[in-house]
Design a protein around this motif. Structure first.
Motif, PDB file in Angstrom:
ATOM      1  N   GLN A 441     -28.774  -1.749   0.182  1.00 18.53           N
ATOM      2  CA  GLN A 441     -27.973  -2.710   0.945  1.00 18.53           C
ATOM      3  C   GLN A 441     -27.985  -4.085   0.294  1.00 18.53           C
ATOM      4  O   GLN A 441     -26.955  -4.757   0.208  1.00 18.53           O
ATOM      5  CB  GLN A 441     -28.522  -2.806   2.365  1.00 18.53           C
ATOM      6  CG  GLN A 441     -28.291  -1.551   3.191  1.00 18.53           C
ATOM      7  CD  GLN A 441     -28.883  -1.674   4.582  1.00 18.53           C
ATOM      8  OE1 GLN A 441     -29.512  -2.676   4.901  1.00 18.53           O
ATOM      9  NE2 GLN A 441     -28.686  -0.646   5.416  1.00 18.53           N
ATOM     10  N   VAL A 442     -29.155  -4.511  -0.187  1.00 18.24           N
ATOM     11  CA  VAL A 442     -29.243  -5.821  -0.854  1.00 18.24           C
ATOM     12  C   VAL A 442     -28.384  -5.826  -2.113  1.00 18.24           C
ATOM     13  O   VAL A 442     -27.667  -6.796  -2.396  1.00 18.24           O
ATOM     14  CB  VAL A 442     -30.720  -6.144  -1.185  1.00 18.24           C
ATOM     15  CG1 VAL A 442     -30.802  -7.380  -2.076  1.00 18.24           C
ATOM     16  CG2 VAL A 442     -31.508  -6.376   0.098  1.00 18.24           C
ATOM     17  N   ASP A 443     -28.452  -4.725  -2.886  1.00 18.91           N
ATOM     18  CA  ASP A 443     -27.640  -4.649  -4.112  1.00 18.91           C
ATOM     19  C   ASP A 443     -26.149  -4.680  -3.775  1.00 18.91           C
ATOM     20  O   ASP A 443     -25.367  -5.354  -4.469  1.00 18.91           O
ATOM     21  CB  ASP A 443     -27.983  -3.371  -4.878  1.00 18.91           C
ATOM     22  CG  ASP A 443     -29.420  -3.397  -5.401  1.00 18.91           C
ATOM     23  OD1 ASP A 443     -29.990  -4.513  -5.487  1.00 18.91           O
ATOM     24  OD2 ASP A 443     -29.980  -2.325  -5.685  1.00 18.91           O
ATOM     25  N   MET A 444     -25.740  -3.945  -2.715  1.00 18.90           N
ATOM     26  CA  MET A 444     -24.329  -3.929  -2.332  1.00 18.90           C
ATOM     27  C   MET A 444     -23.866  -5.312  -1.874  1.00 18.90           C
ATOM     28  O   MET A 444     -22.780  -5.760  -2.247  1.00 18.90           O
ATOM     29  CB  MET A 444     -24.108  -2.911  -1.206  1.00 18.90           C
ATOM     30  CG  MET A 444     -24.279  -1.461  -1.651  1.00 18.90           C
ATOM     31  SD  MET A 444     -24.021  -0.299  -0.306  1.00 18.90           S
ATOM     32  CE  MET A 444     -22.282  -0.563   0.013  1.00 18.90           C
ATOM     33  N   GLU A 445     -24.714  -5.994  -1.101  1.00 19.85           N
ATOM     34  CA  GLU A 445     -24.353  -7.355  -0.669  1.00 19.85           C
ATOM     35  C   GLU A 445     -24.257  -8.282  -1.868  1.00 19.85           C
ATOM     36  O   GLU A 445     -23.362  -9.131  -1.939  1.00 19.85           O
ATOM     37  CB  GLU A 445     -25.392  -7.871   0.320  1.00 19.85           C
ATOM     38  CG  GLU A 445     -25.338  -7.162   1.665  1.00 19.85           C
ATOM     39  CD  GLU A 445     -26.405  -7.668   2.605  1.00 19.85           C
ATOM     40  OE1 GLU A 445     -27.198  -8.517   2.161  1.00 19.85           O
ATOM     41  OE2 GLU A 445     -26.446  -7.208   3.769  1.00 19.85           O
ATOM     42  N   GLY A 446     -25.168  -8.117  -2.829  1.00 19.79           N
ATOM     43  CA  GLY A 446     -25.106  -8.946  -4.041  1.00 19.79           C
ATOM     44  C   GLY A 446     -23.837  -8.683  -4.833  1.00 19.79           C
ATOM     45  O   GLY A 446     -23.193  -9.616  -5.330  1.00 19.79           O
ATOM     46  N   LYS A 448     -21.009  -7.537  -3.588  1.00 15.25           N
ATOM     47  CA  LYS A 448     -19.877  -8.089  -2.841  1.00 15.25           C
ATOM     48  C   LYS A 448     -19.761  -9.589  -3.055  1.00 15.25           C
ATOM     49  O   LYS A 448     -18.667 -10.116  -3.268  1.00 15.25           O
ATOM     50  CB  LYS A 448     -20.045  -7.777  -1.363  1.00 15.25           C
ATOM     51  CG  LYS A 448     -19.810  -6.318  -1.014  1.00 15.25           C
ATOM     52  CD  LYS A 448     -19.978  -6.100   0.492  1.00 15.25           C
ATOM     53  CE  LYS A 448     -19.727  -4.653   0.866  1.00 15.25           C
ATOM     54  NZ  LYS A 448     -19.917  -4.424   2.316  1.00 15.25           N
ATOM     55  N   SER A 449     -20.890 -10.285  -2.983  1.00 12.44           N
ATOM     56  CA  SER A 449     -20.857 -11.745  -3.183  1.00 12.44           C
ATOM     57  C   SER A 449     -20.422 -12.086  -4.602  1.00 12.44           C
ATOM     58  O   SER A 449     -19.655 -13.027  -4.819  1.00 12.44           O
ATOM     59  CB  SER A 449     -22.240 -12.327  -2.890  1.00 12.44           C
ATOM     60  OG  SER A 449     -23.203 -11.803  -3.775  1.00 12.44           O
ATOM     61  N   GLU A 450     -20.873 -11.289  -5.589  1.00 14.19           N
ATOM     62  CA  GLU A 450     -20.468 -11.533  -6.984  1.00 14.19           C
ATOM     63  C   GLU A 450     -18.972 -11.294  -7.157  1.00 14.19           C
ATOM     64  O   GLU A 450     -18.271 -12.061  -7.822  1.00 14.19           O
ATOM     65  CB  GLU A 450     -21.275 -10.600  -7.900  1.00 14.19           C
ATOM     66  CG  GLU A 450     -20.987 -10.792  -9.382  1.00 14.19           C
ATOM     67  CD  GLU A 450     -21.489 -12.133  -9.885  1.00 14.19           C
ATOM     68  OE1 GLU A 450     -20.987 -12.590 -10.932  1.00 14.19           O
ATOM     69  OE2 GLU A 450     -22.365 -12.722  -9.224  1.00 14.19           O
ATOM     70  N   LEU A 451     -18.472 -10.196  -6.517  1.00 12.55           N
ATOM     71  CA  LEU A 451     -17.044  -9.894  -6.603  1.00 12.55           C
ATOM     72  C   LEU A 451     -16.225 -10.993  -5.937  1.00 12.55           C
ATOM     73  O   LEU A 451     -15.197 -11.432  -6.470  1.00 12.55           O
ATOM     74  CB  LEU A 451     -16.778  -8.542  -5.930  1.00 12.55           C
ATOM     75  CG  LEU A 451     -15.308  -8.059  -5.947  1.00 12.55           C
ATOM     76  CD1 LEU A 451     -14.829  -7.883  -7.386  1.00 12.55           C
ATOM     77  CD2 LEU A 451     -15.184  -6.742  -5.199  1.00 12.55           C
ATOM     78  N   SER A 452     -16.683 -11.467  -4.777  1.00  9.05           N
ATOM     79  CA  SER A 452     -15.973 -12.548  -4.084  1.00  9.05           C
ATOM     80  C   SER A 452     -15.959 -13.810  -4.932  1.00  9.05           C
ATOM     81  O   SER A 452     -14.966 -14.508  -5.010  1.00  9.05           O
ATOM     82  CB  SER A 452     -16.649 -12.807  -2.739  1.00  9.05           C
ATOM     83  OG  SER A 452     -16.049 -13.902  -2.103  1.00  9.05           O
ATOM     84  N   ARG A 453     -17.100 -14.088  -5.573  1.00 10.67           N
ATOM     85  CA  ARG A 453     -17.172 -15.276  -6.425  1.00 10.67           C
ATOM     86  C   ARG A 453     -16.228 -15.162  -7.612  1.00 10.67           C
ATOM     87  O   ARG A 453     -15.527 -16.118  -7.958  1.00 10.67           O
ATOM     88  CB  ARG A 453     -18.608 -15.462  -6.917  1.00 10.67           C
ATOM     89  CG  ARG A 453     -18.856 -16.767  -7.659  1.00 10.67           C
ATOM     90  CD  ARG A 453     -20.283 -16.852  -8.121  1.00 10.67           C
ATOM     91  NE  ARG A 453     -20.605 -15.792  -9.071  1.00 10.67           N
ATOM     92  CZ  ARG A 453     -20.257 -15.830 -10.372  1.00 10.67           C
ATOM     93  NH1 ARG A 453     -19.574 -16.853 -10.862  1.00 10.67           N
ATOM     94  NH2 ARG A 453     -20.588 -14.837 -11.171  1.00 10.67           N
TER      95      ARG A 453
END
Length: 466
Positions: A441-446, A448-453
């Motif tokens: 979950q932490v990797d997926m959130e990371g 997602k945040s990287e993709l959004s950035r």
């Protein structure tokens, strides 16, 4: 050094089917949640007897029984021993050494009670801690007698000699605590103990919450007491100031009263009437019977002197009369003031030394009495709350001690159960899976945040290009 866990259970005829289903994992759905069905293929039986437990036990008894006396229906047919140790003992042990441990324990039971009396030696590796169920049929001298074979002395001897035998075979293990109060629980007993521990934990939370509320209430009471004390101090200061003011007014009244004592009208004083100077018709005087002749100038000088003194005396009399009139008016005014003071005193009666109206004095005294009653009531409430808080603190301390003792007992019970049921690997596996899921979950959130950035960065670049 790890300790050997060896405990015995008595199995009667109606228990054999159930223990066989458990040992052989006949059913896939087990009541024991610590069993990992995917690892059940690793289990094995060192005796490897064929047939059901009931048939095997019956065959052992029939082959050695002397006489035709039937076996009682409630007789103990098998004494099952569970042999294991703690998690640390098996942690770094390789499979060959682990199998040798159970084999040496089985060999010791074979040598002591006869290989023919060992019905099964089932090793379980699908639970948290490896352990072995070893069934001994208590046959001696052609008789089935569990009381004779496993009496108190024999049980103590097993606890002493089995660890020594395993030490001689190279295993670092010692006997369990002698005269230990720790008890072995079955799975239902363990679940019940777990529920009790959960309830105890919830009750502890409630007690802690209640204690926190009481502490807050105590703090509020302390604040209120502090406020009341400050208000009481201010009231006492105000009362002191008013008493000083009343004292000052009282002194002034006493002074005024002492000055105006006589209430009768003042007496008007007049000077004595001035007698006119005698003027002789003849310029002669009798002196010792003789006639004396006076010179005209001397006589006139004497007469002028007398007239001068007469005029001075008349002026003094006028001044005296003027002062007497003033004194009369002043004294009359003082009498009027005394009468007015008496009238005012009657209009505003004074009951004590405070020189205040009765209504105001009674009102102030009533307020002071009411405040004193309130303060006394609050002091009583505070004392009761302090006693209640002290009682709750003692209760909390007793609960904390009880919880600590129960936690220790629960830890020991869970530890024994974990060792006996071999549920440690399953828990470790679940914990590891939970950690892996959290990491995913932490990797997926990371990501997602990287993709959004990155998308935001691309949008900014596109705006800049435009």
């Amino acid at each position: 050094m790890s300790m050997l866990a060896a405990r015995m259970q008595k199995m009667k005829a109606n228990n054999l089917a159930g223990i066989e289903r458990h040992n052989k994992r006949i059913y896939k759905n087990h009541s024991n949640e610590d069993i990992d069905g995917e690892l059940s293929y690793l289990n094995y039986d060192l005796m490897n007897r064929q047939g059901k437990y009931a048939d095997v036990v019956k065959e052992i008894i029939e082959s050695q029984k002397e006489g035709n006396r039937a076996i009682r229906s409630d007789a103990v047919l098998v004494n099952e021993w569970i042999i294991t140790s703690d998690k640390a003992f098996f942690k770094d042990m390789n499979p060959e050494e682990r199998d040798r441990f159970f084999q040496e324990a089985t060999n010791w039971f074979k040598e002591r009670y006869g290989q023919q009396n060992i019905a099964y030696a089932q090793v379980h590796l699908d639970e948290r801690t490896p352990h072995m169920h070893l069934g001994v049929v208590p046959m001696r001298d052609g008789k089935l007698s569990a009381k004779t074979v496993f009496n108190r002395q024999e049980l103590r001897a097993i606890q002493e000699e089995l660890p020594k035998h395993l030490q001689e075979k190279g295993f670092e293990i010692q006997r369990g605590k002698e005269e230990s109060e720790r008890k072995h629980l079955s799975v239902p007993e363990y679940k019940e103990a777990k529920e009790e521990a959960k309830k105890l934990k919830e009750e502890t939370k409630k007690i802690v919450s209640k204690a926190s509320q009481i502490a807050d209430f105590h703090d509020n009471i302390q604040e209120r007491v502090k406020t009341l004390k400050e208000a009481n101090k201010a009231l006492e200061s105000e009362i002191k100031r008013k008493k000083e003011l009343i004292k000052e007014h009282t002194q002034r009244v006493e002074k005024l009263t002492s000055e105006v004592k006589a209430k009768n009208p003042p007496k008007l004083y007049h000077a004595n009437k001035v007698e006119p100077i005698y003027e002789p018709k003849f310029k002669v005087e009798k002196l010792r019977g003789r006639t004396l002749k006076i010179d005209v100038d001397e006589y006139n000088k004497m007469l002028n002197s007398q007239r001068k003194y007469q005029e001075i005396h008349e002026r003094l009399v006028d001044n005296f009369n003027h002062l007497a009139e003033k004194y009369y008016r002043v004294k009359n005014n003082r009498n009027l003031l005394a009468s007015e003071l008496e009238r005012v005193t009657k209009a505003l009666p004074i009951q004590n030394e405070y020189f205040v109206p009765v209504t105001e004095l009674q009102k102030a005294q009533k307020e002071i009495q009411e405040r004193d009653k309130i303060i006394q009531a609050k002091d009583k409430i505070i004392e009761e709350q302090e006693e209640h808080i002290n009682s709750l603190e003692k209760t909390i301390m007793r609960c904390a001690e009880f919880i600590r003792d129960m936690r220790k007992q629960a830890f020991d019970l869970v530890n024994d159960l974990a060792q006996r049921m071999k549920i440690v690997p399953l828990v470790n596996k679940l914990i590891q899976q939970e950690k892996e899921q959290k990491q995913i979950q932490v990797d997926m959130e990371g990501k997602k945040s990287e993709l959004s950035r990155k998308q935001k960065s691309r949008a900014d670049d596109w705006k800049m290009e435009r």
